[in-house]
Design an enzyme around this catalytic site. Structure first.
Site, mmCIF file in Angstrom:
data_model
loop_
_atom_site.group_PDB
_atom_site.id
_atom_site.type_symbol
_atom_site.label_atom_id
_atom_site.label_comp_id
_atom_site.label_asym_id
_atom_site.label_seq_id
_atom_site.Cartn_x
_atom_site.Cartn_y
_atom_site.Cartn_z
ATOM 1 N N TYR A 172 0.805 -1.222 0.000
ATOM 2 C CA TYR A 172 0.000 0.000 0.000
ATOM 3 C C TYR A 172 0.843 1.279 0.000
ATOM 4 O O TYR A 172 0.455 2.285 -0.612
ATOM 5 C CB TYR A 172 -1.006 -0.030 1.159
ATOM 6 N N ALA A 202 2.134 2.028 -3.508
ATOM 7 C CA ALA A 202 0.955 2.277 -4.343
ATOM 8 C C ALA A 202 0.426 3.684 -4.112
ATOM 9 O O ALA A 202 0.061 4.394 -5.065
ATOM 10 C CB ALA A 202 -0.127 1.239 -4.046
ATOM 11 N N CYS A 203 0.380 4.112 -2.856
ATOM 12 C CA CYS A 203 -0.075 5.471 -2.550
ATOM 13 C C CYS A 203 0.927 6.508 -3.042
ATOM 14 O O CYS A 203 0.531 7.582 -3.514
ATOM 15 C CB CYS A 203 -0.309 5.622 -1.058
ATOM 16 N N ALA A 204 2.214 6.203 -2.935
ATOM 17 C CA ALA A 204 3.229 7.137 -3.444
ATOM 18 C C ALA A 204 3.031 7.377 -4.930
ATOM 19 O O ALA A 204 3.130 8.515 -5.412
ATOM 20 C CB ALA A 204 4.633 6.587 -3.163
#
EC number: 2.1.1.79
Length: 416
Positions: A379, A382-384
């Site tokens: 996660y 992925a958020c970056a």
């Protein structure tokens, strides 16, 4: 299923030109049309396909990854960047139908397959007190030691503010707290309410560096216990109180400042008006609110979290456009004085946390379990990617409660 079909099943989802190689447990390999590959998706067992068959989207792929039946050889950030704009909705209906047909026998054989134990389903009414408490406990009451290893000494689980490209995570988290303090114009003797205070770092910064009396409130019992011990260790007990409870139960009023750092994402659209009205009621005339939260770039982007994020990371999270948040703050009575987008800073923060996780991987697995560690491993990069590609943003909005004559108390040119 024939040997080449297993790896080939993933190619329509990834895209023919996506620079990702897929190799499967049966020895099959699917290479990108262009030849060059930045990473390899390793389909380790039929169970990975069973998860994809039951949820042909990011949730199915995440279940396979979290459970260890699917892995990525290579840098996850690079791999996710390469496929970030490709979703199951981009695959043609005919291809989806063909995939469903070919996966049907696997889905039937694994019809009783349960999701990984790290997956969470909410109960009760959306944003009821009990459901909010359950959501917070799921994510934050994992292990304080785990968070210490991932977040580092600052123990701040929110976007840092990097003063330079070469600044360390700790320098950037200090700079973030200093920025919030500057915007709130904190001075000795002031009283500050820190809603959703996490491990209490903003409250402690305000007390230690500005002589402020701070009340921090968190729904996480583990966070509160850690923060209370840290307050005592730093000798700040006369200035800082960390309270385990719901911010809506705070009875005190006439605060000089309110810091809301990373809480608004958990509030939800329907509750937002009441949220800002409540914070407005807690301030004295001339008091300031600094709201720091993740947003979506516009009304066309997804409001609710990706299924993987919703089930594994932030249950019931809801992201709103910055214009909507500003309007609701203004509608509650605040005059908006300043706003800025720090999305690039959050990408750097997430990658620093990812580096900490990788450096402490064995200990993190021992502390929280491999499944939980793999949730974080997926996660955070992925958020970056989401922040870098402007799929999500991070905004700070500063508001003030004007006096009866409309005076704000702001200098003509604030230093921040």
């Amino acid at each position: 299923m024939s040997a080449p079909a297993v790896a080939g099943l993933f190619r329509p989802v990834l895209g023919a030109d996506a620079p990702i190689t897929v190799k499967a447990y049966d020895g099959s390999v699917s290479r990108p049309a262009g030849g060059d590959s930045v990473a390899t998706v390793d389909v380790r067992s039929e169970t990975a396909l069973a998860y994809l068959a039951s949820s042909p989207n990011s949730l199915g792929l995440a279940r396979a990854f979290v459970s260890g039946h699917l892995d990525v050889d290579g840098d996850l950030y690079t791999a996710l960047t390469a496929i970030s704009e490709l979703t199951i909705s981009d695959v043609s209906p005919r291809t989806l139908a063909e995939m469903a047909l070919r996966l049907a026998p696997i889905r039937l054989r694994h019809r009783n397959l349960a999701p990984p134990p790290q997956e969470h389903r909410q109960h009760g009414w959306l944003h009821s007190r009990s459901r909010d408490a359950e959501a917070i406990a799921h994510h934050y009451d994992v292990s304080n030691r785990f968070y210490e290893m991932v977040l580092g000494p600052s123990m701040a689980y929110t976007c840092a503010a990097y003063p330079s490209e070469t600044a360390t995570l700790e320098e950037a988290q200090f700079a973030k707290h200093a920025l919030v303090a500057d915007k709130l114009a904190l001075r000795p003797g002031m009283r500050m309410l820190d809603v959703g205070c996490g491990w209490g770092q903003m409250s402690m910064h305000a007390a230690e560096h500005h002589g402020v009396q701070a009340l921090g409130v968190t729904l996480s019992r583990d966070q509160a216990l850690w923060a209370q011990k840290e307050v005592a260790r730093r000798g700040l007990s006369d200035l800082v109180e960390i309270r385990h409870g719901d911010y809506r139960d705070v009875a005190e009023t006439e605060f000089d400042a309110v810091a809301s750092i990373g809480l608004t994402e958990h509030i939800g659209r329907a509750q937002l008006k009441n949220y800002f009205s409540f914070l407005y009621s807690k301030l004295r005339t001339g008091g300031r609110l600094l709201n720091h939260c993740i947003t979506r770039p516009d009304a066309h982007h997804r409001a609710h979290a990706d299924p993987f994020i919703d089930r594994y990371v932030f249950p019931d999270g809801e992201l709103l456009p910055i214009g909507y948040l500003v309007s609701r703050m203004n509608g509650a009575g605040f005059e908006i004085r300043h706003e800025e987008n720090l999305r690039e800073h959050y990408s750097k923060t997430l990658m620093a946390w990812t580096a900490n996780l990788e450096a402490n991987w064995d200990e993190c697995v021992a502390e929280a379990g491999e499944g939980s560690a793999r949730v974080w491993k997926l996660y955070m990069p992925a958020c970056a990617v989401g922040f870098d590609l402007n799929n999500i943003q991070l905004h700070q909005v500063l508001g003030v409660k004007l006096d009866d004559q409309g005076r704000s108390g702001f200098p003509l040119r604030p230093a921040y």
